[in-house]
Each structure stands twice: as C-alpha cells, then as structure tokens.
Write an enzyme that holds these catalytic residues in place. Sequence first.
Site, mmCIF file in Angstrom:
data_model
loop_
_atom_site.group_PDB
_atom_site.id
_atom_site.type_symbol
_atom_site.label_atom_id
_atom_site.label_comp_id
_atom_site.label_asym_id
_atom_site.label_seq_id
_atom_site.Cartn_x
_atom_site.Cartn_y
_atom_site.Cartn_z
ATOM 1 N N ASP A 38 0.795 -1.217 -0.105
ATOM 2 C CA ASP A 38 0.021 -0.008 -0.103
ATOM 3 C C ASP A 38 0.671 1.330 -0.059
ATOM 4 O OD1 ASP A 38 -2.282 -1.329 -0.243
ATOM 5 O OD2 ASP A 38 -2.569 -1.524 2.045
ATOM 6 N N GLU A 114 -11.801 -28.449 -18.736
ATOM 7 C CA GLU A 114 -11.688 -27.130 -17.818
ATOM 8 C C GLU A 114 -12.763 -27.023 -17.070
ATOM 9 O OE1 GLU A 114 -11.147 -23.778 -20.382
ATOM 10 O OE2 GLU A 114 -9.287 -24.300 -21.042
ATOM 11 N N LYS A 116 -16.124 -25.141 -15.725
ATOM 12 C CA LYS A 116 -16.840 -24.147 -16.411
ATOM 13 C C LYS A 116 -17.280 -22.971 -15.283
ATOM 14 C CE LYS A 116 -20.866 -23.363 -19.499
ATOM 15 N NZ LYS A 116 -21.438 -22.138 -18.908
ATOM 16 N N ASP A 118 -18.609 -19.771 -13.313
ATOM 17 C CA ASP A 118 -20.122 -19.127 -13.569
ATOM 18 C C ASP A 118 -19.924 -17.526 -13.252
ATOM 19 O OD1 ASP A 118 -22.492 -18.946 -14.127
ATOM 20 O OD2 ASP A 118 -23.245 -19.692 -12.171
ATOM 21 N N TYR A 226 -9.300 -18.282 -20.368
ATOM 22 C CA TYR A 226 -9.352 -19.733 -21.013
ATOM 23 C C TYR A 226 -9.178 -19.616 -22.347
ATOM 24 C CZ TYR A 226 -14.351 -18.039 -20.964
ATOM 25 O OH TYR A 226 -15.195 -17.506 -21.186
ATOM 26 N N LYS A 313 -22.860 -29.779 -17.871
ATOM 27 C CA LYS A 313 -23.382 -29.158 -16.541
ATOM 28 C C LYS A 313 -23.547 -30.177 -15.452
ATOM 29 C CE LYS A 313 -24.955 -25.008 -18.495
ATOM 30 N NZ LYS A 313 -25.547 -23.805 -17.667
ATOM 31 N N CYS A 407 -45.966 -7.879 14.128
ATOM 32 C CA CYS A 407 -44.783 -8.030 14.284
ATOM 33 C C CYS A 407 -44.481 -9.263 15.472
ATOM 34 C CB CYS A 407 -43.905 -6.986 14.894
ATOM 35 S SG CYS A 407 -42.196 -7.150 15.697
ATOM 36 N N CYS A 410 -42.959 -7.668 18.690
ATOM 37 C CA CYS A 410 -43.536 -6.621 19.877
ATOM 38 C C CYS A 410 -44.931 -6.334 19.331
ATOM 39 C CB CYS A 410 -43.066 -5.430 19.364
ATOM 40 S SG CYS A 410 -43.142 -4.549 17.990
ATOM 41 N N CYS A 425 -41.862 -3.581 10.446
ATOM 42 C CA CYS A 425 -42.665 -3.358 11.842
ATOM 43 C C CYS A 425 -42.209 -1.834 11.948
ATOM 44 C CB CYS A 425 -42.058 -4.105 12.889
ATOM 45 S SG CYS A 425 -42.188 -3.482 14.428
ATOM 46 N N CYS A 431 -39.487 -1.847 19.357
ATOM 47 C CA CYS A 431 -39.225 -3.203 19.045
ATOM 48 C C CYS A 431 -37.941 -3.640 19.347
ATOM 49 C CB CYS A 431 -39.634 -3.355 17.779
ATOM 50 S SG CYS A 431 -39.613 -4.971 16.952
HETATM 51 S S1 IVH Z 1 -14.626 -21.669 -23.836
HETATM 52 C C1 IVH Z 1 -15.794 -22.078 -28.272
HETATM 53 N N1 IVH Z 1 -13.888 -22.240 -21.243
HETATM 54 O O1 IVH Z 1 -19.213 -20.422 -20.652
HETATM 55 C C2 IVH Z 1 -15.575 -22.119 -26.651
HETATM 56 N N2 IVH Z 1 -16.033 -21.027 -21.606
HETATM 57 O O2 IVH Z 1 -21.552 -20.821 -23.246
HETATM 58 C C3 IVH Z 1 -15.995 -20.630 -25.987
HETATM 59 N N3 IVH Z 1 -17.157 -20.395 -19.619
HETATM 60 O O3 IVH Z 1 -20.258 -17.421 -21.433
HETATM 61 C C4 IVH Z 1 -15.951 -20.786 -24.510
HETATM 62 N N4 IVH Z 1 -15.949 -21.446 -18.260
HETATM 63 O O4 IVH Z 1 -17.875 -17.558 -20.651
HETATM 64 C C5 IVH Z 1 -15.057 -21.758 -22.140
HETATM 65 N N5 IVH Z 1 -13.484 -22.853 -19.221
HETATM 66 C C6 IVH Z 1 -14.396 -22.074 -20.021
HETATM 67 C C7 IVH Z 1 -15.473 -21.370 -19.523
HETATM 68 C C8 IVH Z 1 -16.228 -20.813 -20.325
HETATM 69 C C9 IVH Z 1 -17.114 -20.619 -18.437
HETATM 70 C C10 IVH Z 1 -18.338 -19.521 -20.322
HETATM 71 C C11 IVH Z 1 -18.021 -18.535 -21.268
HETATM 72 C C12 IVH Z 1 -19.405 -18.275 -21.884
HETATM 73 C C13 IVH Z 1 -20.193 -19.831 -21.785
HETATM 74 C C14 IVH Z 1 -20.184 -20.641 -22.970
#
Ligand code: IVH
Length: 683
Positions: A38, A114, A116, A118, A226, A313, A407, A410, A425, A431
């Site tokens: 910092d 990899e 996925k 979110d 990725y 998924k 409530c 109270c 309330c 309360c």
């Molecule tokens: S590759 C052609 N790798 O999933 C491949 N996507 O529907 C293109 N996402 O919103 C995507 N983790 O942002 C890839 N390890 C990963 C991912 C990933 C999450 C998301 C991506 C997109 C959705 C694809």
Amino acid sequence: MSVDEALPEVQELTEKINYHNNLYHNLSRPEISDYEFDQLLNRLIDLEKKYPELKLPDSPTQRVGGDITKNFETVTHKYPMLSLSNTYSKEELRDFHERVIKGLGHSDFIYFCELKFDGVALSVTFKDGLIEKAVTRGDGTRGDNIITNAKTIRSLPLRLAPGDYPGEFEVRGEVFMPRKVFNRINEERIDIGEEPLANPRNSTSGTLKMQDSAVVASRNLDCYLYALLGDQVNYESHSESIQALERWNFNISQTYKSCHSIEEVFGYIDEWELKRLELPLETDGIVIKVNHIKYQQILGYTAKSSRWAIAFKYKSESASTRLNGITYQVGRTGAITPVAELQPVLLAGTTVKRASLHNANEIERLGLRIGDTVFVEKGGEIIPKITGIDEIKRSSKSEPVKYIKECPQCGTILVRVEGEAVHYCPNFDRCPPQVMGRIEHFIQRKAMNIETLGRETIKGLLDTGLIKDPGDLYKLDFETLNGLEFKVFSNKKGDISVRSLREKSAKNIIEAIESSKNVPFENVLFALGIRYVGQTVAEKLAGHFRNIDGLTSASYEELIDAPEIGEKIAVSIEEYFRKPENIDLIQRLKDAGTQMKLSSEHALEGDTLEGMSFVISGVFENYGRDELKSIIKKNGGKIVSSVSGSLDYLVAGNNMGPSKLEKANKFGVKIISELDLESMLNK
Ligand code: IVH
C-alpha cells in the site's frame, strides 16, 4: 521535485507494484506485506496527483478505480463470441465424442478439460503488451468496452513484461465475484436494509456495468482466462495457448487436465463434482475442448457454437424435504424476513434446516403450504433456497400460508410500503430486535468500532435501562459498568443466570467508547444506520456534504445531486432527518464529541509543512500511521524512516521504540504528538 526527476521514480514504482501484484494475485506467494504494498501504491498515487502528465494508461493506480464512465462504447468483436452447447448427461457426452470421431475420421486426439466458471465472459485485447480494451460478450457480435472497470481486476495484467507474445492478441475468460466477497456484500446489504443480490453471477454482471470504477474496485472481482486468439497466434494446440498465457502472467485456474479418452473425461467430471464446491468461486460444469487447433478447424462451427467443444453441466445439488413451518425474523430496520423451517436434510455435504424466503411475494410465487414437500437447492448464498414444491405429495387438507399481520417480536401491526416487497414493523423505538440491531450496527468495527461491547452486555444494558439507543453509550462510565449485574439466558430452555461485568471488560468498553469519538465522520454517518446508507454511500455523502449540518439541511434535490445518490437513498435520508428523535440522537452524539465533520486529512491540503521532514513512530490515538503519513505528505512534508541530525520532527505515539527516542534526544530533534501536528496544520 521536477517532472523529469519524478519520471524515473514513477517508472520504478510502476514496475515494482506490477511485480508484487502478480506475485500476490496470480502466484499466491507475496514477498512484501500488504502494508508495504500500500505504501508503494500510495506514493505512486501522490506522484500522479502532482504530475498528472506522468499517469500512464497502464498505471497500477487504476486498480483502485476512480474514473467514471457515463456510457460504455459499443465495440464489434473481431472474432464473434460464441456460446457452448450444453449437456447434462454422460450419454449425450458420449454422442458428442462419437460426432467428433466421425468428423475427424479417427480417434487419435486429446481433450482439454476445464471447469466451467460461472461469471461473465470478457474479451480483452492487448497491443504491444499493453491492455487496450475489455469487451463484454453482448449479443456475441457486439459488446460494451468496460476497460476502466476491468482495470480494477488485480489479477489482470495491464502491461505484460517483455515476452514471446504477438503484437496484438485477445484473451478471453470469465470475470467472477469470489463467493466470500459475494457473501460479504450481501451481509452488508441486509445490514442496511437493501435486498440481497441474487447470486455471484448477477452481482458480477451488475458490478461490471457500474459507472464508478472505485465502487467496482471495492467489489474485488477476479478473472480466470481460458482462451487466446489472434491473427498472429500460431500455437498448434489449446494447451500450448494456456501455457503461453501462464508464461505471460495471466490468471489461469489450475484445475485443467488433458484427457486421452472419453473415460478419462468422465473421471474428470466425477473428480470435480464435489471438489468444485470448495473452490473460491461458483462453477456449474466443465468444458471439454478438442485440444489441437488443426482438429478444431476441421470440426468447425455451427451458427451459434463450436463443434469442437461442449459444456457438461452438473445438475445443481437438490434435495426434497418437508416444510415444517415458517418463522419471521425482524431486522435492524424493522424489515421482516420469512424463514422456512425444514425437516433437516443432507445437501451437498451439509445438513440444511432452514431456507430463506425473502418476502411475502416469494411465498406466494412458490404457493407454499405448511407440510408441503419442497425442493431445496444451494446457490452462492450461505442459506439455501426453496426452488419448488412436489405437488403430488401435497395433502388435500393443507392451506396456503397466511403471512403474519403483526410483528412477531412486539405485536405492532406491520406495514408494507407501496411498491415494496418487504413488510416492516414500524415500532422503531421499542421493538427489541430493532433497538438491539441498531446498537449492534453502531458498534461494529466498520462503524464506531466498539466491538468490546458484546451482544450479551448490550442486552444487559438495555434490560437495566442504562441505554435506550446508541447515543446513551456516551453517558456510561467505568463506575457504572464495573461489576454491573445483568441477567442472561444461558440455554435454549431459557434458564436465567446472573452475570457481572469484570473490571477489565468495563475498562475495555469505556476505552473503546472514548476512542470511537475519533472515528472519521463517514464512519459515524454509516453508524447512524440510515436505511440504504452503507459504507460506500456514507463515504460519498461525507465527501460531498462535508459535515452533518450540511447533510441534515439538504433538500431532496441537493441529495440527488450528490454522487451515487439515487431517488431511493435520497428519500430514505430525508425521512431519517425528518424524525425529531434522530435529530436529537445526532445532537447527543455531537455533544459527546464524535466526529460530525470531515477530518483534517480531507479538509487540509496545502504547503504548511513544505521543507520539513518527519519520522512517525508508535501507535496513535486519532489516526492510523498511514493516515498520518498521508496527511503530512498532502501538506508538503517529507516522511523519512530514520532519526538523524537533519530531521525536523519526530511524531511520537504510544509504545514507540526507545532507540528512536534516544536518538531524537541526542540530536536535539523536536518531539511532537499528533495533537501538536494537528495544531501546526490548523495554523
Ligand atoms: S470456452 C468455443 N471455457 O461459458 C468455446 N467458456 O456458453 C468458447 N465459460 O459465457 C468458450 N468457463 O464465458 C470456455 N473454461 C471455459 C469456460 C467458459 C466458463 C463460459 C463462457 C460463456 C459460456 C459458454
């Protein structure tokens, strides 16, 4: 110092900060403390303020935000951002595998697997190693350039160290809000009476669209990369791209794996099904990619997605159980939160007994009846939620839930403001959970920092009538507290025992109350507990109105004019100050000596200390050490680290090292207190 003299220091600081930033955020092996980090950053911020012409587009100071973007520029993606096709079953995944074999004419290839992540997809362009734009997916063809916000993501490099990267390339990845951050923000939102955010993904996307990058910075977003794209990118495989990104210091989740058969992919899926729940971010599946670019090209694309990749998924963890009843919690602001009491059930490794129902609308939407068999799921929240009802199992005799009218604490008739989902309330003054909640809010570390006052003691003080509201804390003295006896409920059966406050605790409480008179104005403002006024809003209000009188007398129009203050907040502030009991509370807090205006750090900037040198040593009552240093620098003074004959002042706090004191005496250096420094500045 001239610009020419400042330049090498700016360059050196930038390099150092980038180096340590990468060690900390991408490699998890810091070499210096947060405090030292910092200090480097603050020095650079100071220099850039003095010499704005030296502020580079990749300056690490952009990490703390501050730039406002009114409208994000729409940008066409050089390479469209496609989506992935989804599957939920291993059979479908096997079908995908067969299609790939058919498309290639052989099975001699590997998959790169990899997780996925979110969050929100982002595509970031680098030119000559320098970050150039960061564009959201948008509709896949065109997205928004949110570069100022993206720069606050500390793991994302702003400039790459020299390396074997092409002149121009794009990296793609997922921006996410770590679960911990998400939970922290929601706790804060609930505390100030704001609806909690639905899940980390929505929070991420909301945050990335904010205009004030300083707020974005406070949300601690992170990002995993990725994908690598570019006309001059010639790697033969996806794994080589990932290696290159790692080499260039991009943040890559170390959860990937090369799989040589579909069975191995299945193994990866099983391996991560539960392990992923321990990761710091939400994941909802895995992504399986054909590794070789040559094969990717042969397989090609459909209109929407690529034929060489697929997402598997995980079904979200769900369990069914009986709804035993609904209880109602009363918050500090009087907001009522219904909670589902469930037959305990095992879900994703933990036993679930309760689920949040948010408000009456949610109960109605779900059509809940007591005794129903309900489905519960775990999202990013701490408390799981009910996603639906098993109608087949419903008994014909059950009746819809009737929302409470009074409530539960109270007995006061609840009110519901038009257009709002939540019941309140209105018994603000009496309360019990509201009174208790306001004091707990007031004393928390981020507010007045009197946390030595525990829940039990607060309750005791309320029960004995010694306090009625936060203002009364300042009437307490050691004699009253020492040995004070109060009743506590010692167990669930409600057995009562008597406790007395020890001398040490009494002393600590009184000391903390004393020190709270020095916490800055923005903390006091936050401590008041005005609905919708969280820490950030309190800071903005303090900065804009500068003191409490300016704020209390502000009209609705004036409030709306302040940065970041919308209609909802303005109405709430107005309402708060219209109540005589609140004005009275503020008067009592003022009389007690709490800070009701901006501190001298904000108020004073100038050259009063020009040409003087200072050493700071020890612990201070009214300021943090950094704060003190920054005040001195802002007023033209120089901070040095050791005491010598040429030093002008030693600012001495508590517990300072004896050697510094000795040296100062030897060299005849003036020793001053923080109060002396204040009066120097006020002259
Ligand atoms: S590759 C052609 N790798 O999933 C491949 N996507 O529907 C293109 N996402 O919103 C995507 N983790 O942002 C890839 N390890 C990963 C991912 C990933 C999450 C998301 C991506 C997109 C959705 C694809």
